[in-house]
Design an enzyme around this catalytic site. Structure first.
Site, PDB file in Angstrom:
ATOM      1  N   LYS A   1       0.819  -1.204   0.000  1.00 21.37           N
ATOM      2  CA  LYS A   1       0.000   0.000   0.000  1.00 21.37           C
ATOM      3  C   LYS A   1       0.861   1.266   0.000  1.00 21.37           C
ATOM      4  O   LYS A   1       2.076   1.196   0.237  1.00 21.37           O
ATOM      5  CB  LYS A   1      -0.924  -0.063   1.220  1.00 21.37           C
ATOM      6  CG  LYS A   1      -1.948  -1.214   1.137  1.00 21.37           C
ATOM      7  CD  LYS A   1      -2.804  -1.290   2.403  1.00 21.37           C
ATOM      8  CE  LYS A   1      -3.850  -2.392   2.296  1.00 21.37           C
ATOM      9  NZ  LYS A   1      -4.690  -2.492   3.529  1.00 21.37           N
TER      10      LYS A   1
ATOM     11  N   TYR B   1     -12.420  -2.977  -3.334  1.00 22.24           N
ATOM     12  CA  TYR B   1     -12.921  -2.966  -1.955  1.00 22.24           C
ATOM     13  C   TYR B   1     -14.449  -2.920  -1.902  1.00 22.24           C
ATOM     14  O   TYR B   1     -15.012  -2.465  -0.911  1.00 22.24           O
ATOM     15  CB  TYR B   1     -12.317  -1.797  -1.178  1.00 22.24           C
ATOM     16  CG  TYR B   1     -10.901  -2.052  -0.680  1.00 22.24           C
ATOM     17  CD1 TYR B   1     -10.593  -3.192   0.065  1.00 22.24           C
ATOM     18  CD2 TYR B   1      -9.874  -1.134  -0.934  1.00 22.24           C
ATOM     19  CE1 TYR B   1      -9.293  -3.425   0.533  1.00 22.24           C
ATOM     20  CE2 TYR B   1      -8.579  -1.350  -0.458  1.00 22.24           C
ATOM     21  CZ  TYR B   1      -8.304  -2.501   0.274  1.00 22.24           C
ATOM     22  OH  TYR B   1      -7.022  -2.727   0.757  1.00 22.24           O
TER      23      TYR B   1
ATOM     24  N   PHE C   1     -15.380   3.076   7.580  1.00 21.16           N
ATOM     25  CA  PHE C   1     -13.999   3.357   7.179  1.00 21.16           C
ATOM     26  C   PHE C   1     -13.812   3.369   5.659  1.00 21.16           C
ATOM     27  O   PHE C   1     -12.706   3.600   5.171  1.00 21.16           O
ATOM     28  CB  PHE C   1     -13.043   2.331   7.811  1.00 21.16           C
ATOM     29  CG  PHE C   1     -13.337   0.888   7.448  1.00 21.16           C
ATOM     30  CD1 PHE C   1     -12.863   0.330   6.272  1.00 21.16           C
ATOM     31  CD2 PHE C   1     -14.103   0.094   8.297  1.00 21.16           C
ATOM     32  CE1 PHE C   1     -13.127  -0.994   5.949  1.00 21.16           C
ATOM     33  CE2 PHE C   1     -14.370  -1.242   7.985  1.00 21.16           C
ATOM     34  CZ  PHE C   1     -13.883  -1.784   6.805  1.00 21.16           C
TER      35      PHE C   1
ATOM     36  N   ARG D   1      -1.294 -14.520   3.939  1.00 21.94           N
ATOM     37  CA  ARG D   1      -2.059 -13.900   5.033  1.00 21.94           C
ATOM     38  C   ARG D   1      -1.346 -14.080   6.373  1.00 21.94           C
ATOM     39  O   ARG D   1      -1.306 -13.165   7.191  1.00 21.94           O
ATOM     40  CB  ARG D   1      -3.467 -14.500   5.111  1.00 21.94           C
ATOM     41  CG  ARG D   1      -4.348 -14.232   3.902  1.00 21.94           C
ATOM     42  CD  ARG D   1      -4.950 -12.867   3.853  1.00 21.94           C
ATOM     43  NE  ARG D   1      -5.842 -12.558   4.943  1.00 21.94           N
ATOM     44  CZ  ARG D   1      -6.552 -11.435   5.013  1.00 21.94           C
ATOM     45  NH1 ARG D   1      -6.459 -10.515   4.051  1.00 21.94           N
ATOM     46  NH2 ARG D   1      -7.331 -11.195   6.027  1.00 21.94           N
TER      47      ARG D   1
ATOM     48  N   THR E   1      -5.324  -7.916  10.511  1.00 25.86           N
ATOM     49  CA  THR E   1      -5.679  -6.633   9.892  1.00 25.86           C
ATOM     50  C   THR E   1      -5.253  -5.448  10.754  1.00 25.86           C
ATOM     51  O   THR E   1      -4.682  -4.474  10.238  1.00 25.86           O
ATOM     52  CB  THR E   1      -7.202  -6.592   9.655  1.00 25.86           C
ATOM     53  OG1 THR E   1      -7.565  -7.734   8.877  1.00 25.86           O
ATOM     54  CG2 THR E   1      -7.604  -5.313   8.931  1.00 25.86           C
TER      55      THR E   1
ATOM     56  N   ARG F   1       2.742  -6.853   9.425  1.00 29.78           N
ATOM     57  CA  ARG F   1       1.997  -5.800  10.119  1.00 29.78           C
ATOM     58  C   ARG F   1       2.413  -5.695  11.588  1.00 29.78           C
ATOM     59  O   ARG F   1       2.438  -4.612  12.161  1.00 29.78           O
ATOM     60  CB  ARG F   1       0.496  -6.073   9.995  1.00 29.78           C
ATOM     61  CG  ARG F   1      -0.045  -5.809   8.578  1.00 29.78           C
ATOM     62  CD  ARG F   1      -1.416  -6.447   8.400  1.00 29.78           C
ATOM     63  NE  ARG F   1      -2.117  -5.992   7.203  1.00 29.78           N
ATOM     64  CZ  ARG F   1      -3.245  -6.544   6.765  1.00 29.78           C
ATOM     65  NH1 ARG F   1      -3.782  -7.560   7.418  1.00 29.78           N
ATOM     66  NH2 ARG F   1      -3.843  -6.076   5.678  1.00 29.78           N
TER      67      ARG F   1
ATOM     68  N   HIS G   1      -1.959  -5.520   1.401  1.00 23.99           N
ATOM     69  CA  HIS G   1      -3.178  -6.284   1.129  1.00 23.99           C
ATOM     70  C   HIS G   1      -2.786  -7.658   0.603  1.00 23.99           C
ATOM     71  O   HIS G   1      -1.856  -7.774  -0.198  1.00 23.99           O
ATOM     72  CB  HIS G   1      -4.039  -5.579   0.066  1.00 23.99           C
ATOM     73  CG  HIS G   1      -5.121  -6.479  -0.477  1.00 23.99           C
ATOM     74  ND1 HIS G   1      -6.324  -6.629   0.141  1.00 23.99           N
ATOM     75  CD2 HIS G   1      -5.136  -7.317  -1.556  1.00 23.99           C
ATOM     76  CE1 HIS G   1      -7.057  -7.512  -0.532  1.00 23.99           C
ATOM     77  NE2 HIS G   1      -6.353  -7.937  -1.571  1.00 23.99           N
TER      78      HIS G   1
ATOM     79  N   GLU H   1      -9.151 -10.680  -8.031  1.00 19.21           N
ATOM     80  CA  GLU H   1      -8.233  -9.550  -7.854  1.00 19.21           C
ATOM     81  C   GLU H   1      -7.082  -9.597  -8.863  1.00 19.21           C
ATOM     82  O   GLU H   1      -6.660  -8.553  -9.367  1.00 19.21           O
ATOM     83  CB  GLU H   1      -7.701  -9.541  -6.417  1.00 19.21           C
ATOM     84  CG  GLU H   1      -8.813  -9.231  -5.410  1.00 19.21           C
ATOM     85  CD  GLU H   1      -8.399  -9.418  -3.949  1.00 19.21           C
ATOM     86  OE1 GLU H   1      -7.228  -9.776  -3.685  1.00 19.21           O
ATOM     87  OE2 GLU H   1      -9.258  -9.211  -3.068  1.00 19.21           O
TER      88      GLU H   1
HETATM   89  P1  DAT Z   1      -7.534  -7.274   5.355  1.00 20.44           P
HETATM   90  O1  DAT Z   1      -6.801  -6.145   4.683  1.00 20.44           O
HETATM   91  O2  DAT Z   1      -6.747  -7.851   6.483  1.00 20.44           O
HETATM   92  O3  DAT Z   1      -8.031  -8.314   4.390  1.00 20.44           O
HETATM   93  P2  DAT Z   1     -10.297  -6.352   5.530  1.00 20.44           P
HETATM   94  O4  DAT Z   1     -10.541  -6.992   4.203  1.00 20.44           O
HETATM   95  O5  DAT Z   1     -11.250  -6.658   6.622  1.00 20.44           O
HETATM   96  O6  DAT Z   1      -8.823  -6.635   6.064  1.00 20.44           O
HETATM   97  O7  DAT Z   1     -10.316  -4.776   5.343  1.00 20.44           O
HETATM   98  C1  DAT Z   1      -9.674  -4.174   4.236  1.00 20.44           C
HETATM   99  C2  DAT Z   1      -8.929  -2.957   4.708  1.00 20.44           C
HETATM  100  O8  DAT Z   1      -9.859  -2.002   5.215  1.00 20.44           O
HETATM  101  C3  DAT Z   1      -7.964  -3.214   5.858  1.00 20.44           C
HETATM  102  O9  DAT Z   1      -6.707  -3.670   5.422  1.00 20.44           O
HETATM  103  C4  DAT Z   1      -7.893  -1.875   6.490  1.00 20.44           C
HETATM  104  C5  DAT Z   1      -9.291  -1.324   6.311  1.00 20.44           C
HETATM  105  N1  DAT Z   1     -10.124  -1.602   7.501  1.00 20.44           N
HETATM  106  C6  DAT Z   1     -10.744  -2.767   7.806  1.00 20.44           C
HETATM  107  N2  DAT Z   1     -11.402  -2.685   8.959  1.00 20.44           N
HETATM  108  C7  DAT Z   1     -11.186  -1.422   9.400  1.00 20.44           C
HETATM  109  C8  DAT Z   1     -11.597  -0.700  10.560  1.00 20.44           C
HETATM  110  N3  DAT Z   1     -12.373  -1.253  11.490  1.00 20.44           N
HETATM  111  N4  DAT Z   1     -11.179   0.586  10.689  1.00 20.44           N
HETATM  112  C9  DAT Z   1     -10.398   1.150   9.753  1.00 20.44           C
HETATM  113  N5  DAT Z   1      -9.973   0.537   8.627  1.00 20.44           N
HETATM  114  C10 DAT Z   1     -10.367  -0.741   8.464  1.00 20.44           C
HETATM  115 MG    MG Z   2      -9.518  -8.285   2.975  1.00 21.80          MG
END
Ligand code: DAT
Ligand code: MG
Length: 151
Positions: free
Chosen positions: A11, A51, A59, A87, A93, A104, A117, A128
């Site tokens: 990112k 997304y 968010f 992962r 996350t 992370r 990501h 993707e």
């Molecule tokens: P990941 O990136 O681990 O697959 P995700 O698909 O649930 O996680 O969410 C995508 C992205 O969105 C994540 O990397 C960061 C952001 N995100 C997710 N949950 C969040 C939250 N509660 N507050 C802020 N950003 C969030």
């Molecule tokens: Mg995700």
């Protein structure tokens, strides 16, 4: 042994902090093979498709702003169980919950700046990879060291 592909995005914060090499090194050292690599700035339309599952969440707007805020490094990685291996190398996350030793957990502090990501399932990976690399052919190549990594 399921040989899979997964889509990784380093990112904008990872690129701006000069951590691209560090993160690629960790994934490559794990044994995953790079079969696609590119640097570009993601536009808002592609970001929204990527997304889409998060649309409507609190968010979401910040997430789209963040992922489109500067150049990213895109990768397609291949290997046995590439999705879950990537992962687990990334960590959870929210970097607060990510174990030390993960990308992370070692390099991040906040969910909204969590560096990387990785696709969450083989089906998402397929979608993707098509979204980001659909217009190119990815090389099929034999890595000579694989016989020391794969049994
Ligand atoms: P990941 O990136 O681990 O697959 P995700 O698909 O649930 O996680 O969410 C995508 C992205 O969105 C994540 O990397 C960061 C952001 N995100 C997710 N949950 C969040 C939250 N509660 N507050 C802020 N950003 C969030
Ligand atoms: Mg995700």
């Amino acid at each position: 042994m399921a040989v899979e592909r997964t889509l990784v995005i380093l990112k904008p914060d990872a690129v701006q902090r000069g951590l691209s090499g560090e993160i690629i090194r960790r994934l490559e050292n794990r044994g995953l093979k790079i079969i696609g690599l590119d640097m570009r700035t993601i536009d808002r339309e592609v970001a929204a498709r990527h997304y889409g599952e998060h649309e409507g969440k609190p968010f979401y707007a910040g997430l789209i702003d963040y992922i489109t805020s500067g150049p990213v490094v895109l990768m397609v990685l291949e290997g046995p169980n590439a999705v879950s291996v990537t992962r687990s190398t990334m960590g959870k996350t929210n970097p607060v919950d990510a174990a030390p030793g993960t990308i992370r957990g070692d390099l991040g502090l906040m969910t909204g700046r969590n560096l990387i990501h990785g696709s969450d399932a083989p089906e998402s990976a397929e979608r993707e990879v098509a979204l980001f690399f659909g217009d190119r052919s990815l090389p099929t190549w034999q890595r000579d060291s694989d016989r020391w990594v794969l049994e």
